[in-house]
Design a protein around this motif. Structure first.
Motif, PDB file in Angstrom:
ATOM      1  N   ASN A 138       6.016 -11.184   9.620  1.00 50.82           N
ATOM      2  CA  ASN A 138       7.234 -11.826  10.101  1.00 50.82           C
ATOM      3  C   ASN A 138       6.947 -12.755  11.275  1.00 50.82           C
ATOM      4  OD1 ASN A 138      10.027 -12.318  10.176  1.00 50.82           O
ATOM      5  ND2 ASN A 138      10.345 -10.712  11.694  1.00 50.82           N
ATOM      6  N   ASP A 139       5.963 -12.374  12.109  1.00 53.05           N
ATOM      7  CA  ASP A 139       5.623 -13.209  13.273  1.00 53.05           C
ATOM      8  C   ASP A 139       5.062 -14.564  12.849  1.00 53.05           C
ATOM      9  OD1 ASP A 139       6.468 -11.243  14.979  1.00 53.05           O
ATOM     10  OD2 ASP A 139       4.468 -10.387  15.310  1.00 53.05           O
ATOM     11  N   VAL A 140       4.403 -14.606  11.702  1.00 52.72           N
ATOM     12  CA  VAL A 140       3.823 -15.874  11.234  1.00 52.72           C
ATOM     13  C   VAL A 140       4.640 -16.465  10.087  1.00 52.72           C
ATOM     14  CG1 VAL A 140       1.511 -15.247  11.975  1.00 52.72           C
ATOM     15  CG2 VAL A 140       2.264 -14.622   9.664  1.00 52.72           C
ATOM     16  N   ASP A 141       5.874 -15.907   9.919  1.00 51.17           N
ATOM     17  CA  ASP A 141       6.798 -16.417   8.895  1.00 51.17           C
ATOM     18  C   ASP A 141       6.159 -16.380   7.506  1.00 51.17           C
ATOM     19  OD1 ASP A 141       9.193 -17.352   7.966  1.00 51.17           O
ATOM     20  OD2 ASP A 141       8.690 -19.470   8.287  1.00 51.17           O
ATOM     21  N   ALA A 142       5.598 -15.227   7.145  1.00 47.50           N
ATOM     22  CA  ALA A 142       4.900 -15.098   5.862  1.00 47.50           C
ATOM     23  C   ALA A 142       5.446 -13.936   5.029  1.00 47.50           C
ATOM     24  CB  ALA A 142       3.398 -14.903   6.112  1.00 47.50           C
ATOM     25  N   LEU A 143       6.734 -13.625   5.209  1.00 42.41           N
ATOM     26  CA  LEU A 143       7.330 -12.546   4.423  1.00 42.41           C
ATOM     27  C   LEU A 143       7.386 -12.924   2.944  1.00 42.41           C
ATOM     28  CD1 LEU A 143      10.311 -11.398   6.691  1.00 42.41           C
ATOM     29  CD2 LEU A 143       8.105 -10.275   6.356  1.00 42.41           C
ATOM     30  N   MET A 144       7.164 -11.924   2.100  1.00 38.43           N
ATOM     31  CA  MET A 144       7.209 -12.171   0.652  1.00 38.43           C
ATOM     32  C   MET A 144       8.646 -12.245   0.154  1.00 38.43           C
ATOM     33  SD  MET A 144       4.072  -9.678  -0.524  1.00 38.43           S
ATOM     34  CE  MET A 144       4.406  -8.434   0.733  1.00 38.43           C
ATOM     35  N   THR A 145       9.488 -11.325   0.592  1.00 38.89           N
ATOM     36  CA  THR A 145      10.911 -11.347   0.224  1.00 38.89           C
ATOM     37  C   THR A 145      11.736 -11.173   1.498  1.00 38.89           C
ATOM     38  OG1 THR A 145      10.811  -8.961  -0.243  1.00 38.89           O
ATOM     39  CG2 THR A 145      10.507 -10.465  -2.114  1.00 38.89           C
ATOM     40  N   ASP A 146      12.052  -9.917   1.808  1.00 37.87           N
ATOM     41  CA  ASP A 146      12.689  -9.581   3.079  1.00 37.87           C
ATOM     42  C   ASP A 146      11.944  -8.392   3.676  1.00 37.87           C
ATOM     43  OD1 ASP A 146      14.125  -6.972   2.223  1.00 37.87           O
ATOM     44  OD2 ASP A 146      14.775  -8.447   0.729  1.00 37.87           O
ATOM     45  N   GLU A 147      12.273  -8.025   4.892  1.00 33.60           N
ATOM     46  CA  GLU A 147      11.502  -6.999   5.597  1.00 33.60           C
ATOM     47  C   GLU A 147      11.508  -5.662   4.849  1.00 33.60           C
ATOM     48  OE1 GLU A 147      12.417  -6.466   9.668  1.00 33.60           O
ATOM     49  OE2 GLU A 147      12.071  -8.554  10.221  1.00 33.60           O
ATOM     50  N   LEU A 148      12.677  -5.211   4.390  1.00 33.58           N
ATOM     51  CA  LEU A 148      12.774  -3.902   3.737  1.00 33.58           C
ATOM     52  C   LEU A 148      11.945  -3.863   2.458  1.00 33.58           C
ATOM     53  CD1 LEU A 148      14.067  -1.107   3.872  1.00 33.58           C
ATOM     54  CD2 LEU A 148      15.977  -2.001   2.537  1.00 33.58           C
ATOM     55  N   ASN A 149      12.093  -4.855   1.618  1.00 33.62           N
ATOM     56  CA  ASN A 149      11.349  -4.875   0.356  1.00 33.62           C
ATOM     57  C   ASN A 149       9.859  -5.115   0.576  1.00 33.62           C
ATOM     58  OD1 ASN A 149      13.417  -4.359  -1.571  1.00 33.62           O
ATOM     59  ND2 ASN A 149      14.187  -6.441  -1.248  1.00 33.62           N
ATOM     60  N   ASP A 150       9.533  -5.860   1.622  1.00 29.75           N
ATOM     61  CA  ASP A 150       8.108  -6.051   1.929  1.00 29.75           C
ATOM     62  C   ASP A 150       7.460  -4.736   2.360  1.00 29.75           C
ATOM     63  OD1 ASP A 150       8.433  -8.664   1.314  1.00 29.75           O
ATOM     64  OD2 ASP A 150       7.582  -9.453   3.176  1.00 29.75           O
ATOM     65  N   ILE A 151       8.215  -3.909   3.113  1.00 23.76           N
ATOM     66  CA  ILE A 151       7.700  -2.584   3.479  1.00 23.76           C
ATOM     67  C   ILE A 151       7.422  -1.765   2.226  1.00 23.76           C
ATOM     68  CG2 ILE A 151       8.333  -0.396   4.561  1.00 23.76           C
ATOM     69  CD1 ILE A 151       9.796  -2.007   6.713  1.00 23.76           C
ATOM     70  N   ARG A 152       8.316  -1.847   1.257  1.00 23.22           N
ATOM     71  CA  ARG A 152       8.121  -1.110   0.005  1.00 23.22           C
ATOM     72  C   ARG A 152       6.904  -1.620  -0.767  1.00 23.22           C
ATOM     73  NH1 ARG A 152      14.560  -1.595  -1.282  1.00 23.22           N
ATOM     74  NH2 ARG A 152      15.230   0.286  -0.118  1.00 23.22           N
ATOM     75  N   ILE A 153       6.742  -2.918  -0.796  1.00 22.11           N
ATOM     76  CA  ILE A 153       5.608  -3.495  -1.534  1.00 22.11           C
ATOM     77  C   ILE A 153       4.283  -3.115  -0.867  1.00 22.11           C
ATOM     78  CG2 ILE A 153       4.488  -5.656  -2.201  1.00 22.11           C
ATOM     79  CD1 ILE A 153       7.319  -6.884  -2.415  1.00 22.11           C
ATOM     80  N   VAL A 154       4.205  -3.328   0.440  1.00 21.27           N
ATOM     81  CA  VAL A 154       2.970  -3.001   1.161  1.00 21.27           C
ATOM     82  C   VAL A 154       2.695  -1.502   1.091  1.00 21.27           C
ATOM     83  CG1 VAL A 154       1.842  -2.995   3.416  1.00 21.27           C
ATOM     84  CG2 VAL A 154       3.184  -4.981   2.700  1.00 21.27           C
ATOM     85  N   GLY A 155       3.733  -0.698   1.220  1.00 21.13           N
ATOM     86  CA  GLY A 155       3.567   0.752   1.157  1.00 21.13           C
ATOM     87  C   GLY A 155       3.067   1.217  -0.193  1.00 21.13           C
ATOM     88  N   THR A 156       3.590   0.628  -1.257  1.00 17.92           N
ATOM     89  CA  THR A 156       3.152   1.007  -2.608  1.00 17.92           C
ATOM     90  C   THR A 156       1.682   0.667  -2.824  1.00 17.92           C
ATOM     91  OG1 THR A 156       5.396   0.666  -3.481  1.00 17.92           O
ATOM     92  CG2 THR A 156       3.576   0.670  -5.062  1.00 17.92           C
ATOM     93  N   LEU A 157       1.280  -0.526  -2.433  1.00 16.71           N
ATOM     94  CA  LEU A 157      -0.122  -0.922  -2.584  1.00 16.71           C
ATOM     95  C   LEU A 157      -1.047  -0.024  -1.749  1.00 16.71           C
ATOM     96  CD1 LEU A 157       0.286  -4.820  -2.443  1.00 16.71           C
ATOM     97  CD2 LEU A 157      -0.079  -3.395  -4.471  1.00 16.71           C
ATOM     98  N   THR A 158      -0.567   0.341  -0.557  1.00 14.18           N
ATOM     99  CA  THR A 158      -1.390   1.180   0.331  1.00 14.18           C
ATOM    100  C   THR A 158      -1.596   2.570  -0.253  1.00 14.18           C
ATOM    101  OG1 THR A 158      -0.546  -0.015   2.255  1.00 14.18           O
ATOM    102  CG2 THR A 158      -1.583   2.129   2.647  1.00 14.18           C
ATOM    103  N   VAL A 159      -0.535   3.175  -0.764  1.00 16.81           N
ATOM    104  CA  VAL A 159      -0.665   4.540  -1.284  1.00 16.81           C
ATOM    105  C   VAL A 159      -1.512   4.560  -2.551  1.00 16.81           C
ATOM    106  CG1 VAL A 159       1.388   4.639  -2.802  1.00 16.81           C
ATOM    107  CG2 VAL A 159       0.644   6.685  -1.575  1.00 16.81           C
ATOM    108  N   ILE A 160      -1.502   3.479  -3.311  1.00 22.28           N
ATOM    109  CA  ILE A 160      -2.382   3.398  -4.483  1.00 22.28           C
ATOM    110  C   ILE A 160      -3.846   3.374  -4.042  1.00 22.28           C
ATOM    111  CG2 ILE A 160      -3.101   1.912  -6.388  1.00 22.28           C
ATOM    112  CD1 ILE A 160      -0.185   1.074  -6.709  1.00 22.28           C
ATOM    113  N   LEU A 161      -4.132   2.611  -2.985  1.00 18.50           N
ATOM    114  CA  LEU A 161      -5.492   2.563  -2.451  1.00 18.50           C
ATOM    115  C   LEU A 161      -5.934   3.940  -1.945  1.00 18.50           C
ATOM    116  CD1 LEU A 161      -8.041   1.049  -1.475  1.00 18.50           C
ATOM    117  CD2 LEU A 161      -6.780   0.506   0.632  1.00 18.50           C
ATOM    118  N   LEU A 162      -5.054   4.617  -1.213  1.00 23.74           N
ATOM    119  CA  LEU A 162      -5.377   5.947  -0.692  1.00 23.74           C
ATOM    120  C   LEU A 162      -5.579   6.953  -1.808  1.00 23.74           C
ATOM    121  CD1 LEU A 162      -2.900   6.156   2.339  1.00 23.74           C
ATOM    122  CD2 LEU A 162      -5.333   5.593   2.378  1.00 23.74           C
ATOM    123  N   LEU A 163      -4.799   6.810  -2.878  1.00 24.64           N
ATOM    124  CA  LEU A 163      -4.968   7.709  -4.021  1.00 24.64           C
ATOM    125  C   LEU A 163      -6.352   7.531  -4.633  1.00 24.64           C
ATOM    126  CD1 LEU A 163      -3.792   9.741  -6.067  1.00 24.64           C
ATOM    127  CD2 LEU A 163      -2.955   7.776  -7.384  1.00 24.64           C
TER     128      LEU A 163
END
Length: 654
Positions: free
Chosen positions: A94-119
């Motif tokens: 958000n600081d560099v104006d690079a959001l994919m959609t909005d903050e809430l949905n971006d948290i979901r997207i980043v979180g999903t990718l992260t948990v897949i990596l951890l799995l």
């Protein structure tokens, strides 16, 4: 490092209350750590972490209930830490104006990718998980050192944002609390406490430790000490260097020295406009204030990533292993599919998938304020039962309770259990009620199912002690007619005994017969004790039973015998033994009941009972008709011979 919750706590609570919060959390975790160490050193520790420790101490009822919610709590904790990581990433985008959609949905997207990596790291095996944790630890230690170095390096461009270095005026101003937005001491404590809920991470992988009895106490207590000292040091440094509010504007310097009374006024700035709201810097407003203070800001961000990912990875590994141990014990039969392990380390791959699904579901919620109270209460319920386990085991004084770790006290453990319950309600009262109701429901379910396990729990030891104490107390009580009870050989609530005549292998047949018949009684829900006696004839065996069976006031007072239908055709010797057996009961002040059934008392048709033809009592071997008849007989005796524990026998023909 978890969104700088400690900085937020310092801003609201000030020095005194912040230190109090850290000490409260440390007291809870330290007592729990001591209790964990005591249980872990009491015997061989297998996989299952908190579930194994509680179940082997308090039994399957408490162990099964807390094991399930503890595994679930770790699965949800994965979501909490991943969401914390995702929030930091999205804030940077958000600081560099690079959001994919909005903050809430971006948290979901980043979180999903992260948990897949951890799995993927978790499924690869403990070796990869351990290597990843070491890398994350190095980054985290570097970030902590970077922060403390930065506190000694204030610069002019950081002053408008509230960082001035160590100043006495800031220290004094931050001593007192300044609660805002309806926050209270307990609400702020609830925000901080989840940072202290990872103390069982090492115990949860007990099955993968080389020497869990040594590693768990050392690792757990050392982790509590290091984190406690670190939290206090960070609290002191932030409260001495950073003001609560700052505008970030270099032009907000002191003009009116009369109306400017804050500590920052003595340092040449006037941030009084922040009292009206809208400021973005300072302890109260800037969750990335540690990056501002540090010598190299990006390293703090890496530390945040390291802390959240490390905690998420530990929870992702812990939940399946705890759940696998629970399923292996078959406490909940429908979950047995998750007991299967794969590879040389018996990895719970199915548990990993289940944990991933649960974590992903909560990641999609994407709200830390909703997730945190749930897992905090689940963890606290586990801590409470661990502490109670130590108290209960010490109270029962079981010979099997001999922990090599001696630095514990049963009353301190009890206080820890109570404190955990109090903290549960302090954090969130409705979440605490939900947690307790879930634990109670699972406890009732496991108690009803009665799993076929025997772990030598402290519950068994305490039951024995209580039964012995009550029996001894009852011995000192004189008989009274108002309290007379017909305690029969062969009655519900009495003793079921049998006399087997002829040659027998006492060592083998005695124990086999006892175990088989007692199981039959339990299966038919007949409340009785079974005692077999081997003798050369019915009379001698009955004499032994009449004189020896019973304990204090619990000694039977009525003998129940089957009617001898073949008294006309039978051998006179057998008839003499039968009659003399009745007279022996009279001489020993026993009541006598003769039970006559249409089908007789031949129980040879029951499997495994062919050798037991001459029985003082056969209730344990009859079908439902005899159980019903016995119940009628019991009530009949209560009418025929009330108040007569030492009177001549009442003989009833039915």
């Amino acid at each position: 490092f978890k969104t700088c919750s400690l900085c937020y706590v310092m801003g609201h609570d000030g020095y005194r209350l912040t230190i109090a919060i850290i000490l409260m959390a440390t007291v809870v975790t330290t007592i729990t750590g001591l209790s964990t160490s005591a249980i872990a050193t009491n015997g061989f520790v297998r996989g299952g972490g908190a579930y194994y420790l509680i179940s082997r101490s308090l039994g399957p009822e408490f162990g099964g209930s807390i094991g399930l919610i503890f595994a679930f709590a770790n699965a949800v904790a994965v979501a909490m830490y991943v969401v914390g990581f995702a929030e930091t990433v999205v804030e940077m985008l958000n600081d560099v104006d690079a959001l994919m959609t909005d903050e809430l949905n971006d948290i979901r997207i980043v979180g999903t990718l992260t948990v897949i990596l951890l799995l993927g790291i978790s499924v690869a095996g403990m070796e990869w998980e351990a290597k990843a944790q070491i890398v994350l630890l190095i980054i985290l230690l570097g970030a902590i050192a970077n922060y403390f170095i930065g506190t000694f390096m204030p610069t002019k461009n950081k002053e408008p944002k509230g960082f001035f270095g160590y100043k006495t005026a800031i220290f004094i101003e931050n001593l007192s609390p300044d609660f805002r937005d309806e926050e209270t001491f307990f609400s702020v404590f609830a925000i901080f406490f989840p940072a202290a809920t990872g103390i069982l991470a090492g115990a949860n992988i007990s099955g993968d430790l080389t020497d869990p009895q040594s590693a768990i106490p050392k690792g757990t207590l050392l982790a509590i000490l290091i984190t406690g000292v670190t939290y206090v040091a960070v609290a002191i440094s932030t409260g001495s260097c950073i003001v609560r509010d700052a505008t970030g504007d270099h032009n907000d310097t002191v003009i009116d020295t009369v109306n400017c009374t804050d500590a920052v006024c003595t340092l040449g700035y006037d941030f009084s406009i922040c009292k009206e709201g809208g400021c973005q810097y300072g302890l109260m407003n800037n969750f990335q204030v540690m990056s501002l203070v540090s010598a190299f800001g990006p390293l703090i961000t890496a530390g945040i990533f390291s802390a959240t990912l490390s905690s998420a990875l530990a929870s992702l590994v812990s939940a399946p292993k705890v759940f696998q141990a629970l399923c292996e014990d078959n406490i909940y039969p429908g979950l047995g599919v998750f007991a299967k392990g794969y590879g040389k380390n018996n990895e719970p791959l199915r548990g990993y998938v289940l944990t991933f699904c649960i974590g992903l579901a909560f990641i999609l919620i994407a709200e830390l304020n909703i997730i945190a109270p749930i897992i905090s209460n689940f963890f606290l319920a586990s801590y409470a039962l661990i502490n109670f386990s130590v108290f209960h085991a010490s109270l029962a004084n079981s010979p099997g309770w001999r922990p090599s770790f001696k630095y514990y006290n049963m009353w301190v453990s009890l206080a820890g259990a109570v404190l955990c319950c109090v903290v549960m309600f302090v954090i969130n009262w409705w979440a605490a009620l939900v947690t307790l109701l879930i634990v109670l429901a699972l406890y009732v379910y496991v108690s009803y199912k009665k799993p076929d396990v025997n772990w030598g729990s402290s519950t068994q030891a305490l039951m024995y002690n209580q039964a012995l104490i009550h029996s001894l107390n009852l011995t000192a009580v004189e008989d009274h007619v108002k309290n007379f009870r017909s305690v029969c050989f062969c009655s519900r609530g009495g003793a079921v005994v049998s006399v087997s005549t002829g040659e027998a292998d006492l060592d083998l047949e005695f124990f086999q017969d006892h175990a088989r018949c007692q199981r039959w009684l339990n299966a038919k829900r007949i409340k009785a004790f079974y005692t077999p006696v081997f003798s050369d004839n019915l009379r001698h065996g009955t004499q032994l039973l009449l004189q020896a069976v019973g304990l204090g006031r619990l000694k039977p007072n009525t003998l129940v015998m089957g009617f001898k239908n073949n008294w006309r055709e039978g051998d006179m010797r057998d008839l003499e033994i039968y009659i003399n057996t009745i007279h022996d009961a009279f001489d020993l002040h026993f009541g006598v009941v003769l039970l006559r059934l249409p089908e007789g008392l031949d129980i040879s048709h029951i499997q495994g009972q062919g050798a037991l033809h001459n029985c003082t009592c056969m209730s344990s071997r009859y079908r439902s008709i005899f159980t019903h008849t016995l119940s009628r007989l019991y009530h009949q005796m209560s009418c025929c011979c009330p108040m007569r524990s030492h009177q001549p026998a009442t003989i009833t023909r039915w």
